[in-house]
Write a protein that holds these residues in place. Sequence first.
Motif, PDB file in Angstrom:
ATOM      1  N   ILE A   8       0.852  -1.190   0.000  1.00  0.00           N
ATOM      2  CA  ILE A   8       0.000   0.000   0.000  1.00  0.00           C
ATOM      3  C   ILE A   8       0.886   1.237   0.000  1.00  0.00           C
ATOM      4  O   ILE A   8       1.790   1.362   0.833  1.00  0.00           O
ATOM      5  N   ASP A   9       0.627   2.150  -0.942  1.00  0.00           N
ATOM      6  CA  ASP A   9       1.299   3.454  -0.970  1.00  0.00           C
ATOM      7  C   ASP A   9       0.429   4.472  -0.237  1.00  0.00           C
ATOM      8  O   ASP A   9      -0.773   4.559  -0.497  1.00  0.00           O
ATOM      9  N   PHE A  10       1.045   5.240   0.636  1.00  0.00           N
ATOM     10  CA  PHE A  10       0.394   6.373   1.284  1.00  0.00           C
ATOM     11  C   PHE A  10       0.984   7.622   0.646  1.00  0.00           C
ATOM     12  O   PHE A  10       2.191   7.850   0.732  1.00  0.00           O
ATOM     13  N   VAL A  11       0.154   8.406  -0.025  1.00  0.00           N
ATOM     14  CA  VAL A  11       0.609   9.601  -0.740  1.00  0.00           C
ATOM     15  C   VAL A  11       0.202  10.818   0.086  1.00  0.00           C
ATOM     16  O   VAL A  11      -0.946  10.949   0.517  1.00  0.00           O
ATOM     17  N   PHE A  12       1.183  11.714   0.303  1.00  0.00           N
ATOM     18  CA  PHE A  12       0.966  12.871   1.153  1.00  0.00           C
ATOM     19  C   PHE A  12       0.822  14.152   0.339  1.00  0.00           C
ATOM     20  O   PHE A  12       1.151  14.196  -0.839  1.00  0.00           O
ATOM     21  N   GLU A  13       0.381  15.188   1.001  1.00  0.00           N
ATOM     22  CA  GLU A  13       0.102  16.484   0.379  1.00  0.00           C
ATOM     23  C   GLU A  13       1.313  17.054  -0.354  1.00  0.00           C
ATOM     24  O   GLU A  13       1.179  17.716  -1.368  1.00  0.00           O
ATOM     25  N   ASN A  14       2.520  16.772   0.113  1.00  0.00           N
ATOM     26  CA  ASN A  14       3.733  17.289  -0.515  1.00  0.00           C
ATOM     27  C   ASN A  14       4.288  16.331  -1.585  1.00  0.00           C
ATOM     28  O   ASN A  14       5.431  16.468  -1.997  1.00  0.00           O
ATOM     29  N   CYS A  15       3.476  15.358  -2.009  1.00  0.00           N
ATOM     30  CA  CYS A  15       3.847  14.346  -3.021  1.00  0.00           C
ATOM     31  C   CYS A  15       4.824  13.296  -2.492  1.00  0.00           C
ATOM     32  O   CYS A  15       5.316  12.475  -3.252  1.00  0.00           O
ATOM     33  N   GLU A  16       5.108  13.315  -1.216  1.00  0.00           N
ATOM     34  CA  GLU A  16       5.930  12.276  -0.594  1.00  0.00           C
ATOM     35  C   GLU A  16       5.117  10.982  -0.575  1.00  0.00           C
ATOM     36  O   GLU A  16       3.896  11.000  -0.403  1.00  0.00           O
ATOM     37  N   VAL A  17       5.789   9.842  -0.740  1.00  0.00           N
ATOM     38  CA  VAL A  17       5.119   8.541  -0.768  1.00  0.00           C
ATOM     39  C   VAL A  17       5.845   7.572   0.146  1.00  0.00           C
ATOM     40  O   VAL A  17       7.066   7.461   0.110  1.00  0.00           O
ATOM     41  N   GLY A  18       5.067   6.880   0.964  1.00  0.00           N
ATOM     42  CA  GLY A  18       5.590   5.803   1.797  1.00  0.00           C
ATOM     43  C   GLY A  18       4.874   4.519   1.431  1.00  0.00           C
ATOM     44  O   GLY A  18       3.652   4.508   1.307  1.00  0.00           O
ATOM     45  N   THR A  19       5.629   3.448   1.238  1.00  0.00           N
ATOM     46  CA  THR A  19       5.046   2.171   0.827  1.00  0.00           C
ATOM     47  C   THR A  19       5.251   1.138   1.929  1.00  0.00           C
ATOM     48  O   THR A  19       6.364   0.937   2.392  1.00  0.00           O
ATOM     49  N   LEU A  20       4.156   0.496   2.321  1.00  0.00           N
ATOM     50  CA  LEU A  20       4.208  -0.545   3.325  1.00  0.00           C
ATOM     51  C   LEU A  20       3.768  -1.878   2.725  1.00  0.00           C
ATOM     52  O   LEU A  20       2.810  -1.916   1.941  1.00  0.00           O
TER      53      LEU A  20
END
Length: 170
Positions: A8-20
């Motif tokens: 799952i990718d979590f996409v943030f307001e600043n276009c940063e992405v964290g994948t778990l």
Amino acid sequence: MSKKVTSIDFVFENCEVGTLPINAVPSFYFDDLTKSISHRWFFESEPVDETETTISCKCAHFQIDYELAKKVKTNVMELFDDDIEKNNFAKRLLRWNDITSITLHYQDGSSMSIYVPFDKIKLNELDEDNKLQKTKLVKYDSWEVGFNEAYKNHDMIMIDIEKRTNDDIN
């Protein structure tokens, strides 16, 4: 028909992405999904016959394993080679409430992006938070975290994002 989620990718307001990986997210759900289809032909060089499908929800909930999220960096953290002890995905989730979308990656190689409700609060010139997002760290409690033995004694990051009106509740 069900499909197996791998990450799952979590996409943030600043276009940063964290994948778990999916095992770091023992529980999630989306409610009141809406699909929109649009067509825009802005430039002659673009394909004239393509449509875009967008999926959004009014409610999303995530339960994330704190220890597993501490072992992950976002794309921005990777760029700056941040020390994972000082700066990691778990800390990012707990510090900023600014998730804008989620992408589910499936075992068959396909993916689906879902936009979550976002109502911004201006923190300063560059940063915004989502006033609809509530995030908290829950120390292990089987009543709140669940009874899955794989997560026994694990702390969890709980995230709820919800945009409801009085009409939705009634």
